[in-house]
Scaffold this motif. Structure first.
Motif, mmCIF file in Angstrom:
data_model
loop_
_atom_site.group_PDB
_atom_site.id
_atom_site.type_symbol
_atom_site.label_atom_id
_atom_site.label_comp_id
_atom_site.label_asym_id
_atom_site.label_seq_id
_atom_site.Cartn_x
_atom_site.Cartn_y
_atom_site.Cartn_z
ATOM 1 N N GLN A 81 0.859 -1.175 0.000
ATOM 2 C CA GLN A 81 0.000 0.000 0.000
ATOM 3 C C GLN A 81 0.896 1.226 0.000
ATOM 4 O O GLN A 81 1.718 1.396 0.902
ATOM 5 N N MET A 82 0.714 2.073 -0.997
ATOM 6 C CA MET A 82 1.576 3.247 -1.151
ATOM 7 C C MET A 82 0.724 4.511 -1.069
ATOM 8 O O MET A 82 -0.173 4.713 -1.888
ATOM 9 N N ASN A 83 1.000 5.323 -0.079
ATOM 10 C CA ASN A 83 0.277 6.580 0.128
ATOM 11 C C ASN A 83 1.234 7.758 -0.016
ATOM 12 O O ASN A 83 2.456 7.596 0.035
ATOM 13 N N SER A 84 0.660 8.932 -0.172
ATOM 14 C CA SER A 84 1.452 10.171 -0.277
ATOM 15 C C SER A 84 2.565 10.017 -1.307
ATOM 16 O O SER A 84 3.728 10.359 -1.060
ATOM 17 N N LEU A 85 2.199 9.527 -2.454
ATOM 18 C CA LEU A 85 3.192 9.246 -3.489
ATOM 19 C C LEU A 85 3.823 10.522 -4.018
ATOM 20 O O LEU A 85 3.168 11.574 -4.120
ATOM 21 N N ARG A 86 5.093 10.415 -4.338
ATOM 22 C CA ARG A 86 5.890 11.541 -4.840
ATOM 23 C C ARG A 86 6.445 11.171 -6.218
ATOM 24 O O ARG A 86 6.583 9.981 -6.538
ATOM 25 N N PRO A 87 6.813 12.151 -7.009
ATOM 26 C CA PRO A 87 7.388 11.823 -8.332
ATOM 27 C C PRO A 87 8.605 10.913 -8.241
ATOM 28 O O PRO A 87 8.786 10.052 -9.123
ATOM 29 N N ASP A 88 9.409 11.045 -7.199
ATOM 30 C CA ASP A 88 10.595 10.181 -7.101
ATOM 31 C C ASP A 88 10.254 8.767 -6.649
ATOM 32 O O ASP A 88 11.161 7.930 -6.516
ATOM 33 N N ASP A 103 15.218 -17.686 -4.497
ATOM 34 C CA ASP A 103 14.572 -16.409 -4.772
ATOM 35 C C ASP A 103 13.838 -16.474 -6.104
ATOM 36 O O ASP A 103 14.373 -16.961 -7.102
ATOM 37 N N TYR A 104 12.622 -15.950 -6.090
ATOM 38 C CA TYR A 104 11.797 -15.902 -7.293
ATOM 39 C C TYR A 104 11.338 -14.457 -7.482
ATOM 40 O O TYR A 104 10.877 -13.811 -6.528
ATOM 41 N N TRP A 105 11.435 -13.976 -8.729
ATOM 42 C CA TRP A 105 11.090 -12.594 -9.042
ATOM 43 C C TRP A 105 9.847 -12.531 -9.919
ATOM 44 O O TRP A 105 9.636 -13.384 -10.791
ATOM 45 N N GLY A 106 9.069 -11.473 -9.711
ATOM 46 C CA GLY A 106 7.987 -11.170 -10.622
ATOM 47 C C GLY A 106 8.510 -10.359 -11.787
ATOM 48 O O GLY A 106 9.682 -9.980 -11.854
ATOM 49 N N GLN A 107 7.605 -10.031 -12.707
ATOM 50 C CA GLN A 107 7.997 -9.350 -13.948
ATOM 51 C C GLN A 107 8.017 -7.841 -13.784
ATOM 52 O O GLN A 107 8.534 -7.130 -14.652
ATOM 53 N N GLY A 108 7.444 -7.335 -12.700
ATOM 54 C CA GLY A 108 7.448 -5.903 -12.440
ATOM 55 C C GLY A 108 6.167 -5.220 -12.885
ATOM 56 O O GLY A 108 5.476 -5.677 -13.797
ATOM 57 N N THR A 109 5.860 -4.129 -12.201
ATOM 58 C CA THR A 109 4.714 -3.309 -12.575
ATOM 59 C C THR A 109 5.139 -1.842 -12.500
ATOM 60 O O THR A 109 5.816 -1.422 -11.564
ATOM 61 N N GLN A 110 4.758 -1.067 -13.497
ATOM 62 C CA GLN A 110 5.204 0.318 -13.614
ATOM 63 C C GLN A 110 4.343 1.231 -12.742
ATOM 64 O O GLN A 110 3.104 1.179 -12.784
ATOM 65 N N VAL A 111 5.013 2.071 -11.982
ATOM 66 C CA VAL A 111 4.347 3.120 -11.209
ATOM 67 C C VAL A 111 4.888 4.463 -11.685
ATOM 68 O O VAL A 111 6.102 4.671 -11.715
ATOM 69 N N THR A 112 3.987 5.337 -12.072
ATOM 70 C CA THR A 112 4.380 6.668 -12.514
ATOM 71 C C THR A 112 3.612 7.699 -11.694
ATOM 72 O O THR A 112 2.375 7.679 -11.674
ATOM 73 N N VAL A 113 4.355 8.560 -11.032
ATOM 74 C CA VAL A 113 3.748 9.610 -10.207
ATOM 75 C C VAL A 113 4.036 10.937 -10.900
ATOM 76 O O VAL A 113 5.179 11.390 -10.954
ATOM 77 N N SER A 114 2.983 11.526 -11.424
ATOM 78 C CA SER A 114 3.156 12.743 -12.210
ATOM 79 C C SER A 114 1.852 13.516 -12.277
ATOM 80 O O SER A 114 0.772 12.921 -12.276
ATOM 81 N N SER A 115 1.973 14.818 -12.342
ATOM 82 C CA SER A 115 0.791 15.654 -12.512
ATOM 83 C C SER A 115 0.550 15.937 -13.997
ATOM 84 O O SER A 115 -0.419 16.614 -14.348
#
Length: 115
Positions: A81-88, A103-115
């Motif tokens: 859970q990600m709150n108060s997200l910032r561009p960085d 160790d097992y890795w997922g493929q990743g999911t993109q998060v973009t914080v931008s106005s």
């Protein structure tokens, strides 16, 4: 074939929230010690949050108080859970599951914080 599937990424405005999911399959591939990482373009992958098989959590300083890691054993899924997200906070978020010494890795999911 064991699999970790991340979901929940997307575009969000600064100050907004997102919840990422990391689902493990098949059912006998259990969520063990689970770590979320992120990687921004041109940057190294960095640890964001961790939860042990016993439920003990830990966070990178830059997300403390804003992000919460959790797990649902019945759904065999971990969350971030990600709150108060910032561009960085933007980047590709990966989950890594440690299970029976591997160790097992997922493929990743993109998060973009931008106005």
């Amino acid at each position: 074939q064991v699999q970790l599937a991340e979901s929940g990424g997307g575009l969000v405005q600064p100050g907004g929230s997102l919840t990422l999911s990391c689902a493990a399959s098949p059912e006998n591939f259990r969520i063990g010690a689970l770590t979320w990482y992120r990687q921004a373009p041109g940057q190294e992958r960095e640890l964001v949050a961790h939860i042990t098989s016993g439920g003990v959590t830990g966070y990178a300083d830059f997300v403390k108080g804003r992000f919460t890691i959790s797990r649902d054993s019945a759904k065999n899924t971990a969350y971030l859970q990600m709150n108060s997200l910032r561009p960085d906070d933007s980047g590709v978020y990966y989950c890594k599951n440690q299970y029976i010494g591997r160790d097992y890795w997922g493929q990743g999911t993109q998060v973009t914080v931008s106005s």
